[in-house]
Each structure stands twice: as C-alpha cells, then as structure tokens.
Design a protein around this motif. Structure first.
Motif, PDB file in Angstrom:
ATOM      1  N   THR A   9       7.978 -10.651   8.180  1.00 35.19           N
ATOM      2  CA  THR A   9       9.309 -10.849   7.605  1.00 35.19           C
ATOM      3  C   THR A   9      10.052 -12.007   8.251  1.00 35.19           C
ATOM      4  O   THR A   9      11.158 -12.344   7.824  1.00 35.19           O
ATOM      5  CB  THR A   9      10.153  -9.572   7.763  1.00 35.19           C
ATOM      6  OG1 THR A   9      10.241  -9.232   9.161  1.00 35.19           O
ATOM      7  CG2 THR A   9       9.527  -8.413   7.003  1.00 35.19           C
ATOM      8  N   ARG A  10       9.459 -12.611   9.287  1.00 41.48           N
ATOM      9  CA  ARG A  10      10.080 -13.759   9.957  1.00 41.48           C
ATOM     10  C   ARG A  10       9.063 -14.892  10.015  1.00 41.48           C
ATOM     11  O   ARG A  10       7.851 -14.658  10.118  1.00 41.48           O
ATOM     12  CB  ARG A  10      10.546 -13.399  11.369  1.00 41.48           C
ATOM     13  CG  ARG A  10      11.616 -12.317  11.400  1.00 41.48           C
ATOM     14  CD  ARG A  10      12.186 -12.145  12.803  1.00 41.48           C
ATOM     15  NE  ARG A  10      11.132 -11.923  13.782  1.00 41.48           N
ATOM     16  CZ  ARG A  10      10.574 -10.750  14.027  1.00 41.48           C
ATOM     17  NH1 ARG A  10      10.961  -9.681  13.354  1.00 41.48           N
ATOM     18  NH2 ARG A  10       9.626 -10.610  14.944  1.00 41.48           N
ATOM     19  N   PHE A  11       9.589 -16.127  10.014  1.00 42.75           N
ATOM     20  CA  PHE A  11       8.706 -17.285   9.940  1.00 42.75           C
ATOM     21  C   PHE A  11       9.253 -18.395  10.826  1.00 42.75           C
ATOM     22  O   PHE A  11      10.459 -18.582  10.954  1.00 42.75           O
ATOM     23  CB  PHE A  11       8.593 -17.754   8.487  1.00 42.75           C
ATOM     24  CG  PHE A  11       8.070 -16.676   7.583  1.00 42.75           C
ATOM     25  CD1 PHE A  11       6.712 -16.528   7.377  1.00 42.75           C
ATOM     26  CD2 PHE A  11       8.942 -15.771   6.982  1.00 42.75           C
ATOM     27  CE1 PHE A  11       6.228 -15.497   6.583  1.00 42.75           C
ATOM     28  CE2 PHE A  11       8.466 -14.746   6.184  1.00 42.75           C
ATOM     29  CZ  PHE A  11       7.105 -14.607   5.982  1.00 42.75           C
ATOM     30  N   GLY A  12       8.326 -19.117  11.446  1.00 37.87           N
ATOM     31  CA  GLY A  12       8.730 -20.195  12.335  1.00 37.87           C
ATOM     32  C   GLY A  12       7.613 -21.203  12.497  1.00 37.87           C
ATOM     33  O   GLY A  12       6.632 -21.211  11.748  1.00 37.87           O
ATOM     34  N   SER A 339       5.789 -30.153   2.937  1.00 37.82           N
ATOM     35  CA  SER A 339       5.003 -28.949   3.162  1.00 37.82           C
ATOM     36  C   SER A 339       5.876 -27.825   3.712  1.00 37.82           C
ATOM     37  O   SER A 339       5.806 -26.673   3.258  1.00 37.82           O
ATOM     38  CB  SER A 339       3.851 -29.245   4.129  1.00 37.82           C
ATOM     39  OG  SER A 339       3.174 -28.066   4.498  1.00 37.82           O
ATOM     40  N   LEU A 340       6.708 -28.146   4.680  1.00 38.31           N
ATOM     41  CA  LEU A 340       7.598 -27.141   5.265  1.00 38.31           C
ATOM     42  C   LEU A 340       8.617 -26.650   4.242  1.00 38.31           C
ATOM     43  O   LEU A 340       8.992 -25.471   4.228  1.00 38.31           O
ATOM     44  CB  LEU A 340       8.299 -27.722   6.492  1.00 38.31           C
ATOM     45  CG  LEU A 340       7.370 -28.001   7.680  1.00 38.31           C
ATOM     46  CD1 LEU A 340       8.085 -28.863   8.719  1.00 38.31           C
ATOM     47  CD2 LEU A 340       6.892 -26.698   8.312  1.00 38.31           C
ATOM     48  N   GLU A 341       9.091 -27.539   3.382  1.00 37.66           N
ATOM     49  CA  GLU A 341      10.005 -27.144   2.315  1.00 37.66           C
ATOM     50  C   GLU A 341       9.320 -26.199   1.332  1.00 37.66           C
ATOM     51  O   GLU A 341       9.897 -25.178   0.929  1.00 37.66           O
ATOM     52  CB  GLU A 341      10.519 -28.380   1.581  1.00 37.66           C
ATOM     53  CG  GLU A 341      11.478 -29.237   2.400  1.00 37.66           C
ATOM     54  CD  GLU A 341      11.833 -30.533   1.698  1.00 37.66           C
ATOM     55  OE1 GLU A 341      11.109 -30.921   0.749  1.00 37.66           O
ATOM     56  OE2 GLU A 341      12.817 -31.177   2.113  1.00 37.66           O
ATOM     57  N   LEU A 342       8.084 -26.530   0.950  1.00 34.06           N
ATOM     58  CA  LEU A 342       7.340 -25.668   0.026  1.00 34.06           C
ATOM     59  C   LEU A 342       7.120 -24.284   0.627  1.00 34.06           C
ATOM     60  O   LEU A 342       7.231 -23.268  -0.072  1.00 34.06           O
ATOM     61  CB  LEU A 342       5.994 -26.306  -0.320  1.00 34.06           C
ATOM     62  CG  LEU A 342       6.015 -27.473  -1.307  1.00 34.06           C
ATOM     63  CD1 LEU A 342       4.644 -28.139  -1.368  1.00 34.06           C
ATOM     64  CD2 LEU A 342       6.430 -26.993  -2.700  1.00 34.06           C
ATOM     65  N   PHE A 343       6.810 -24.247   1.901  1.00 33.49           N
ATOM     66  CA  PHE A 343       6.597 -22.952   2.558  1.00 33.49           C
ATOM     67  C   PHE A 343       7.878 -22.119   2.509  1.00 33.49           C
ATOM     68  O   PHE A 343       7.853 -20.922   2.191  1.00 33.49           O
ATOM     69  CB  PHE A 343       6.147 -23.160   4.002  1.00 33.49           C
ATOM     70  CG  PHE A 343       5.646 -21.918   4.672  1.00 33.49           C
ATOM     71  CD1 PHE A 343       4.293 -21.616   4.673  1.00 33.49           C
ATOM     72  CD2 PHE A 343       6.522 -21.045   5.295  1.00 33.49           C
ATOM     73  CE1 PHE A 343       3.826 -20.445   5.279  1.00 33.49           C
ATOM     74  CE2 PHE A 343       6.073 -19.882   5.905  1.00 33.49           C
ATOM     75  CZ  PHE A 343       4.718 -19.589   5.893  1.00 33.49           C
ATOM     76  N   VAL A 348       7.744 -17.973   1.672  1.00 37.49           N
ATOM     77  CA  VAL A 348       8.560 -16.950   2.328  1.00 37.49           C
ATOM     78  C   VAL A 348       9.117 -15.930   1.337  1.00 37.49           C
ATOM     79  O   VAL A 348       8.998 -14.712   1.562  1.00 37.49           O
ATOM     80  CB  VAL A 348       9.682 -17.601   3.157  1.00 37.49           C
ATOM     81  CG1 VAL A 348      10.654 -16.543   3.678  1.00 37.49           C
ATOM     82  CG2 VAL A 348       9.089 -18.393   4.323  1.00 37.49           C
ATOM     83  N   PRO A 349       9.720 -16.355   0.208  1.00 37.21           N
ATOM     84  CA  PRO A 349      10.250 -15.347  -0.723  1.00 37.21           C
ATOM     85  C   PRO A 349       9.185 -14.407  -1.288  1.00 37.21           C
ATOM     86  O   PRO A 349       9.453 -13.233  -1.531  1.00 37.21           O
ATOM     87  CB  PRO A 349      10.876 -16.196  -1.838  1.00 37.21           C
ATOM     88  CG  PRO A 349      11.160 -17.513  -1.214  1.00 37.21           C
ATOM     89  CD  PRO A 349      10.053 -17.730  -0.233  1.00 37.21           C
ATOM     90  N   ARG A 350       7.973 -14.919  -1.491  1.00 44.31           N
ATOM     91  CA  ARG A 350       6.889 -14.074  -2.004  1.00 44.31           C
ATOM     92  C   ARG A 350       6.538 -12.979  -0.997  1.00 44.31           C
ATOM     93  O   ARG A 350       6.219 -11.846  -1.376  1.00 44.31           O
ATOM     94  CB  ARG A 350       5.661 -14.936  -2.293  1.00 44.31           C
ATOM     95  CG  ARG A 350       5.772 -15.795  -3.532  1.00 44.31           C
ATOM     96  CD  ARG A 350       5.422 -15.011  -4.798  1.00 44.31           C
ATOM     97  NE  ARG A 350       4.088 -14.446  -4.741  1.00 44.31           N
ATOM     98  CZ  ARG A 350       2.974 -15.113  -5.014  1.00 44.31           C
ATOM     99  NH1 ARG A 350       3.028 -16.397  -5.361  1.00 44.31           N
ATOM    100  NH2 ARG A 350       1.796 -14.518  -4.959  1.00 44.31           N
ATOM    101  N   LEU A 351       6.566 -13.322   0.278  1.00 49.13           N
ATOM    102  CA  LEU A 351       6.158 -12.381   1.308  1.00 49.13           C
ATOM    103  C   LEU A 351       7.267 -11.402   1.675  1.00 49.13           C
ATOM    104  O   LEU A 351       6.991 -10.257   2.053  1.00 49.13           O
ATOM    105  CB  LEU A 351       5.698 -13.147   2.554  1.00 49.13           C
ATOM    106  CG  LEU A 351       4.446 -14.007   2.355  1.00 49.13           C
ATOM    107  CD1 LEU A 351       4.225 -14.912   3.559  1.00 49.13           C
ATOM    108  CD2 LEU A 351       3.216 -13.134   2.122  1.00 49.13           C
ATOM    109  N   THR A 352       8.507 -11.839   1.603  1.00 50.33           N
ATOM    110  CA  THR A 352       9.623 -10.970   1.988  1.00 50.33           C
ATOM    111  C   THR A 352      10.201 -10.193   0.816  1.00 50.33           C
ATOM    112  O   THR A 352      10.997  -9.273   1.015  1.00 50.33           O
ATOM    113  CB  THR A 352      10.753 -11.802   2.618  1.00 50.33           C
ATOM    114  OG1 THR A 352      11.234 -12.753   1.658  1.00 50.33           O
ATOM    115  CG2 THR A 352      10.261 -12.531   3.859  1.00 50.33           C
ATOM    116  N   GLY A 353       9.817 -10.567  -0.407  1.00 49.49           N
ATOM    117  CA  GLY A 353      10.373  -9.907  -1.581  1.00 49.49           C
ATOM    118  C   GLY A 353      11.767 -10.379  -1.937  1.00 49.49           C
ATOM    119  O   GLY A 353      12.476  -9.719  -2.707  1.00 49.49           O
TER     120      GLY A 353
END
Length: 391
Positions: A9-12, A339-343, A348-353
């Motif tokens: 739920t967190r990304f860095g 690439s960072l913008e795409l991520f 992120v929204p796909r993984l966190t819902g």
C-alpha cells in the motif's frame, strides 16, 4: 481457503545511486536532488539513499548530508538512509546524526542498517568483511537502544560506550523507524526480528533472493516470536529495478541507454564477462529474463507488466507493506521521469484500489444508461409539451 497475500500500500524509491563515472558528479548529485523533489510531487511515500566510498559509481558517501538537502526541497516524502554501513561508524555518532536529520526534516527520517556492500569500502577502512555482520549486530544493539531513549554502556573490540545517551531524540518523541537490510541469507531477517524493526529486502529481484522471500519471512517471524513480538508485514520493504513506458517495446528500447553501462560496472567489479551482453539489446534481454548480478531481474515494460511483477512478489512473499523501485540510470533522464510518472499514475492506483470506486461508478452508470437516458428524454418531451413553461 488459503489466505490471499495482500499487496503493498506504500511506494517509494531506493536510490543508491548508480551513475557512470565519466560524467560530472556535481550535476549527477543535483539531478538526484531534483528527482527526490519530483517523487515528493508525484506522491511517493519514501526515498532511501545509500552509503558507498569506492568503485566510482555509487557516489553518495553520506546519505544524511544528501537527505538534509532533499528535506529542504520537499514537504512530505520520508527520507531513509539506505543503508548506513554500521561497521564503518561509531554507534553513538551515527544515532546522533540520524536524530539531527529527523529534527531538521520534522520527523521524516528513517535509518536503514546494513553490514556494507562493497568489499573495497571495507578494505580501505581495515574492516574484515568476514566480521561485518557480527559488527553490524553489535552496533545495531546499541543504536536501537539509543534511539529508544536509553542510556547505554557497552564495550566490544571495536567500539565502547560509557553512559551514552542522545541529546536530541526523534522529532515526534517516539521511536525513529529502523529497517535492516536483508538479502538471501536469513541473517538480516533474524536481526530485524530480534529488535522488532522493519526488514529491507534488497535482493528481491535476484532469482535467489526471490526464492528466499518466504523463508526469510519465516525466519523473521521466528525471531520476533523469540523476542516476544508479533511480526508485522507492513514493515517489510521489497526492492526491484523498474522502467516503464507506454508499451513494453518502447520501454525495452529506452533501457538500452543504460543497460550496457551497468553490465560494464558489474564486469569490472567481478573481473568476469557476462554471457549474452555483448550488445545493449542483449544486456536488456538478459536483465529481464535471467537477471544481472547485483541488480537481479528488472521489470522493463508497460504499467501492466509492473502490476503483474509486484503481484508475483506478493504471492511469493505472502504479502508486504512497501514496494521500492531500485532507481538506476536505465534510460535518459526525461524517460526516467516519465517512467516514475507512469508508475504513480497507473500502477499505484491499481494496487491500492484508489480507482475502484470510480470504475464501479462508471460501470453502474453504463448498466443503467437506458433508464437514465429514457428519463432525460421523458423530461425533455414533457417540457416541450408544456411549451417551455416554468413551474
């Protein structure tokens, strides 16, 4: 039914950094600071910065100095040392510096702890690499106690503390977050569990490290239990190289910019040649399939490829809290930022819902479109029949 592993739920970002040595280091460092500012703007939760002293590529000697500058350019992103090589530091001095960084950044500092990665660093300081894990354990025992506000008296054959205490504690008055580096062996996991701190899996992308994720977590759980603590997956961080573009083909082409240079770095340090890496395209092919020493297997492709890769990590590990992109000079700076913008925008929204409710709303509107359109049509016809009268 078996429990499904939960997704991060967190990304860095984990920034060593790796920069080719024929370019201006001042400009490279400035670009890294700009990158951290961009990560803050894009909503990444944290960035980790390494400590190295030799071999020419990883040019940040003091992550605390770098992160202090980054703190002045950012407002919310958390700032971790990724990692401090504990055998190279007197424990009180390192703990003191981390607390100063935490005060300056208003509670955003984190301490990453490891034994030191480059043998050349240890050689120059007269540190026996065979003792580095033992020395890390000695140091971490003292640092964790200091960060918790204890007064520490301890003696080893390489440092001594006499009624040592910190004059500056963590900014928020509680415990400063600590994470221990873990690779293939369970050493880091056992040490992290003993102290009840997080685990930073730097070799998650390596085939051997990937295979050991579940066993490392089991070792961490046992170590926590032995210390009377409950293991918490939210404190587990996994690191993988990622480069994304709109399509997989575009991402693979862009990666040819930096793949050959990273292969040259690996070959120089290892004193050997890597099969299949004679061309940039060949290096990218090996990196995404068999993997490269040190860097493991990279996710180079579309946002959908990144979602799939992270889901595989979750399935293998059983679930973890934070996914960290190992940031390398894979592509040109503009492509790296994209690439960072795409991520941030699509992965992120796909993984966190975060977009589930929006998609559900659109689907609901679509299923009921005939009813809604019919109501509007009836309303229009009634208005016409009333000759535009307003009631």
């Amino acid at each position: 039914m078996p429990v499904q592993p939960y997704l991060p739920t967190r990304f860095g970002v984990f920034l060593a950094p790796y920069h080719r040595p024929d370019r201006d280091p001042a400009l490279q460092l400035r670009r890294d600071l700009d990158l951290v500012a961009a990560l803050d703007r894009l909503g990444y939760e944290e960035v980790w910065v390494g400590e190295h002293h030799s071999a020419g590529y990883e040019i940040i000697a003091s992550p605390e100095v770098f992160l202090a500058a980054a703190a002045e350019r950012t407002g919310r992103i958390r700032l971790g040392t990724g990692v401090n090589s504990l055998p190279y530091h007197q424990p009180l001095i390192l703990a003191d510096r981390i607390c100063q960084l935490d005060q300056q950044s208003r509670g955003r500092a984190m301490l990453g702890a490891g034994p030191g990665q480059l043998p050349s660093d240890a050689f120059m300081m007269g540190v026996d690499p065979l003792r580095s894990r033992e020395m890390m354990s000695d140091s971490l025992d003292a640092i964790v106690r200091l960060l918790r506000g204890e007064t520490v008296t301890a003696a080893t054959d390489w440092f001594a503390l006499e009624e040592a205490r910190l004059q500056l504690g963590p900014y928020r008055g509680g415990e400063l977050e600590v994470a221990v580096a873990s690779a293939v062996s369970p050493t880091g996991a056992v040490l992290a569990g003993r102290h009840g701190v997080g685990m930073l899996s730097l070799a998650a992308a390596d085939p051997a490290g990937f295979a050991a994720l579940d066993t490392n977590w089991a070792a961490y759980e046992r170590s926590c239990a032995e210390a009377g603590r409950t293991a918490d997956r939210s404190g587990w961080r996994l690191v993988t190289p990622v480069h994304l573009a709109e399509t997989r083909e575009q991402a693979l082409r862009e990666a040819e910019f930096g793949a050959a240079d990273l292969v040259a770095y690996i070959e120089t340090l290892g004193g050997t040649r890597l099969d299949g890496c004679d061309t940039a395209a060949g290096a990218v092919e090996r990196w995404t399939t068999e993997g490269l020493p040190t860097f493991g297997r990279a996710v180079i492709g579309s946002p959908e490829d990144a979602v799939e890769g992270i889901a595989q990590l979750a399935a293998r590990s059983g679930g973890f809290g934070t996914f960290l992109i190992l940031q390398l000079d894979i592509a040109e700076p503009a492509a790296t930022l994209r690439s960072l913008e795409l991520f941030a925008e699509r992965v992120v929204p796909r993984l966190t819902g975060a977009t589930d409710a929006r998609r559900a709303s659109l689907e609901w509107a679509g299923r009921n479109s005939e009813r809604f359109v019919s109501a509007v049509r009836r309303s229009t016809l009634e208005a016409i029949a009333r000759k535009g009268e307003v009631r």
